[in-house]
Design a protein around this motif. Structure first.
Motif, PDB file in Angstrom:
ATOM      1  N   UNK A 295       0.540  -1.526  -0.063  1.00  0.00           N
ATOM      2  CA  UNK A 295       0.435   0.015  -0.143  1.00  0.00           C
ATOM      3  C   UNK A 295       0.665   1.369  -0.110  1.00  0.00           C
ATOM      4  N   UNK A 296       0.565   1.802  -0.568  1.00  0.00           N
ATOM      5  CA  UNK A 296       1.227   3.727  -0.629  1.00  0.00           C
ATOM      6  C   UNK A 296       1.277   3.924   0.749  1.00  0.00           C
ATOM      7  N   UNK A 297       2.330   5.001   1.451  1.00  0.00           N
ATOM      8  CA  UNK A 297       1.885   5.881   2.671  1.00  0.00           C
ATOM      9  C   UNK A 297       0.690   6.347   2.714  1.00  0.00           C
ATOM     10  N   UNK A 298       0.336   7.006   1.907  1.00  0.00           N
ATOM     11  CA  UNK A 298      -0.912   7.259   1.522  1.00  0.00           C
ATOM     12  C   UNK A 298      -1.984   6.996   2.151  1.00  0.00           C
ATOM     13  N   UNK A 299      -2.248   5.630   1.854  1.00  0.00           N
ATOM     14  CA  UNK A 299      -3.835   4.617   2.037  1.00  0.00           C
ATOM     15  C   UNK A 299      -3.367   4.604   3.681  1.00  0.00           C
ATOM     16  N   UNK A 300      -1.984   4.123   4.115  1.00  0.00           N
ATOM     17  CA  UNK A 300      -1.614   3.801   5.402  1.00  0.00           C
ATOM     18  C   UNK A 300      -2.062   4.468   5.965  1.00  0.00           C
ATOM     19  N   UNK A 301      -1.752   6.305   5.820  1.00  0.00           N
ATOM     20  CA  UNK A 301      -2.076   7.470   7.164  1.00  0.00           C
ATOM     21  C   UNK A 301      -3.790   7.350   6.514  1.00  0.00           C
ATOM     22  N   UNK A 302      -4.453   7.379   5.555  1.00  0.00           N
ATOM     23  CA  UNK A 302      -5.773   7.246   6.002  1.00  0.00           C
ATOM     24  C   UNK A 302      -6.489   5.814   6.537  1.00  0.00           C
ATOM     25  N   UNK A 303      -6.524   4.958   6.171  1.00  0.00           N
ATOM     26  CA  UNK A 303      -5.876   3.961   6.965  1.00  0.00           C
ATOM     27  C   UNK A 303      -5.947   4.349   8.833  1.00  0.00           C
ATOM     28  N   UNK A 304      -4.640   4.672   9.438  1.00  0.00           N
ATOM     29  CA  UNK A 304      -4.918   4.899  10.786  1.00  0.00           C
ATOM     30  C   UNK A 304      -5.753   6.243  11.015  1.00  0.00           C
ATOM     31  N   UNK A 305      -6.292   6.633  10.298  1.00  0.00           N
ATOM     32  CA  UNK A 305      -6.304   8.008  10.315  1.00  0.00           C
ATOM     33  C   UNK A 305      -8.143   7.481  10.860  1.00  0.00           C
ATOM     34  N   UNK A 306      -8.646   6.419  10.287  1.00  0.00           N
ATOM     35  CA  UNK A 306      -9.980   5.631  10.401  1.00  0.00           C
ATOM     36  C   UNK A 306      -9.618   4.918  11.403  1.00  0.00           C
ATOM     37  N   UNK A 307      -9.281   4.322  11.859  1.00  0.00           N
ATOM     38  CA  UNK A 307      -8.629   3.669  13.493  1.00  0.00           C
ATOM     39  C   UNK A 307      -8.587   4.329  14.670  1.00  0.00           C
ATOM     40  N   UNK A 308      -8.169   5.572  14.055  1.00  0.00           N
ATOM     41  CA  UNK A 308      -7.985   7.138  15.614  1.00  0.00           C
ATOM     42  C   UNK A 308      -9.651   7.469  15.288  1.00  0.00           C
ATOM     43  N   UNK A 309     -10.003   7.489  14.022  1.00  0.00           N
ATOM     44  CA  UNK A 309     -11.736   8.289  14.380  1.00  0.00           C
ATOM     45  C   UNK A 309     -12.597   7.200  15.693  1.00  0.00           C
ATOM     46  N   UNK A 310     -12.320   5.609  14.541  1.00  0.00           N
ATOM     47  CA  UNK A 310     -12.956   5.035  15.843  1.00  0.00           C
ATOM     48  C   UNK A 310     -13.287   4.244  17.144  1.00  0.00           C
ATOM     49  N   UNK A 311     -12.370   5.098  17.248  1.00  0.00           N
ATOM     50  CA  UNK A 311     -11.310   4.710  18.824  1.00  0.00           C
ATOM     51  C   UNK A 311     -12.021   4.615  19.508  1.00  0.00           C
ATOM     52  N   UNK A 312     -13.443   3.512  20.284  1.00  0.00           N
ATOM     53  CA  UNK A 312     -13.878   4.140  21.872  1.00  0.00           C
ATOM     54  C   UNK A 312     -15.592   4.218  20.935  1.00  0.00           C
TER      55      UNK A 312
END
Length: 200
Positions: free
Chosen positions: A127-144
């Motif tokens: 995956x591109x770094x941009x896709x990785x960042x997008x995935x991590x931001x989604x995880x942060x948004x959904x945490x809790x």
């Protein structure tokens, strides 16, 4: 327990104090040279997965064990393996495992074939770094968070993989299993195919 040629290489450093030895780059280089054979024999077989995947924190120790089983399963019977892990604080753990041949399905050769380390590493997706960042931001948004559904795209998951489908308003987590068929007993109990709530 070193031979004379190694003793000769280390001799120039005999008069260093303990503190001096910690900071001496020349000593570090010589120590790496003279210990390479032992490192290659005792440590290198455990580095296949960690080098390919990177730091996994707690899982790193067991990734190292899986690497050893992959690399040396035919020679591990009756061998003892020292497992050592340490954290960033003051705690560390050391224990040992003595491996025996085991009977199927717990034989070392069967475990190595199920781990299938090299094929699984080669099957990774890039995956591109941009896709990785997008995935991590989604995880942060959904945490809790609650009241959300996840993507139903399972194209990159192996058959039999469990994945989160949604979290309801009461924070209950629901899972499905890719490619799983519900059992006859499950149908008789009125269960929906492939759906699990909180692991049940």
């Amino acid at each position: 327990h070193v031979d004379n040629s190694v003793k000769a290489k280390l001799e120039p450093f005999l008069n260093l104090s303990g503190d001096e030895s910690y900071q001496n780059r020349d000593l570090e280089k010589i120590a790496q040279q003279v210990s390479k054979q032992f490192y290659d024999e005792k440590v290198k077989p455990s580095t296949l997965i960690p080098k390919q995947v990177g730091n996994m924190y707690t899982a790193s120790l067991y990734a190292a064990l899986a690497s050893v089983i992959h690399n040396k399963h035919s020679t591990l019977v009756d061998q003892r393996i020292v497992m050592f892990s340490y954290g960033s604080g003051l705690a560390s753990t050391m224990f040992s495992l003595k491996l025996n041949g085991g009977q199927h399905p717990f034989s070392l050769s069967h475990i190595a074939s199920v781990l299938n380390v090299v094929e699984k590493l080669e099957a990774r997706h890039e995956f591109s770094p941009e896709k990785f960042i997008e995935t991590m931001q989604l995880m942060e948004h959904r945490y809790g968070a609650k009241d959300f559904e996840t993507s139903k795209d399972t194209s990159l998951l192996s058959p039999g993989t469990f994945y989160l489908t949604h979290v309801d308003s009461m924070y209950r987590r629901f899972y499905a299993k890719k490619g799983a068929a519900i059992s006859v007993a499950g149908k008789a109990a009125g269960l929906s195919a492939n759906i699990l709530a909180n692991g049940h």
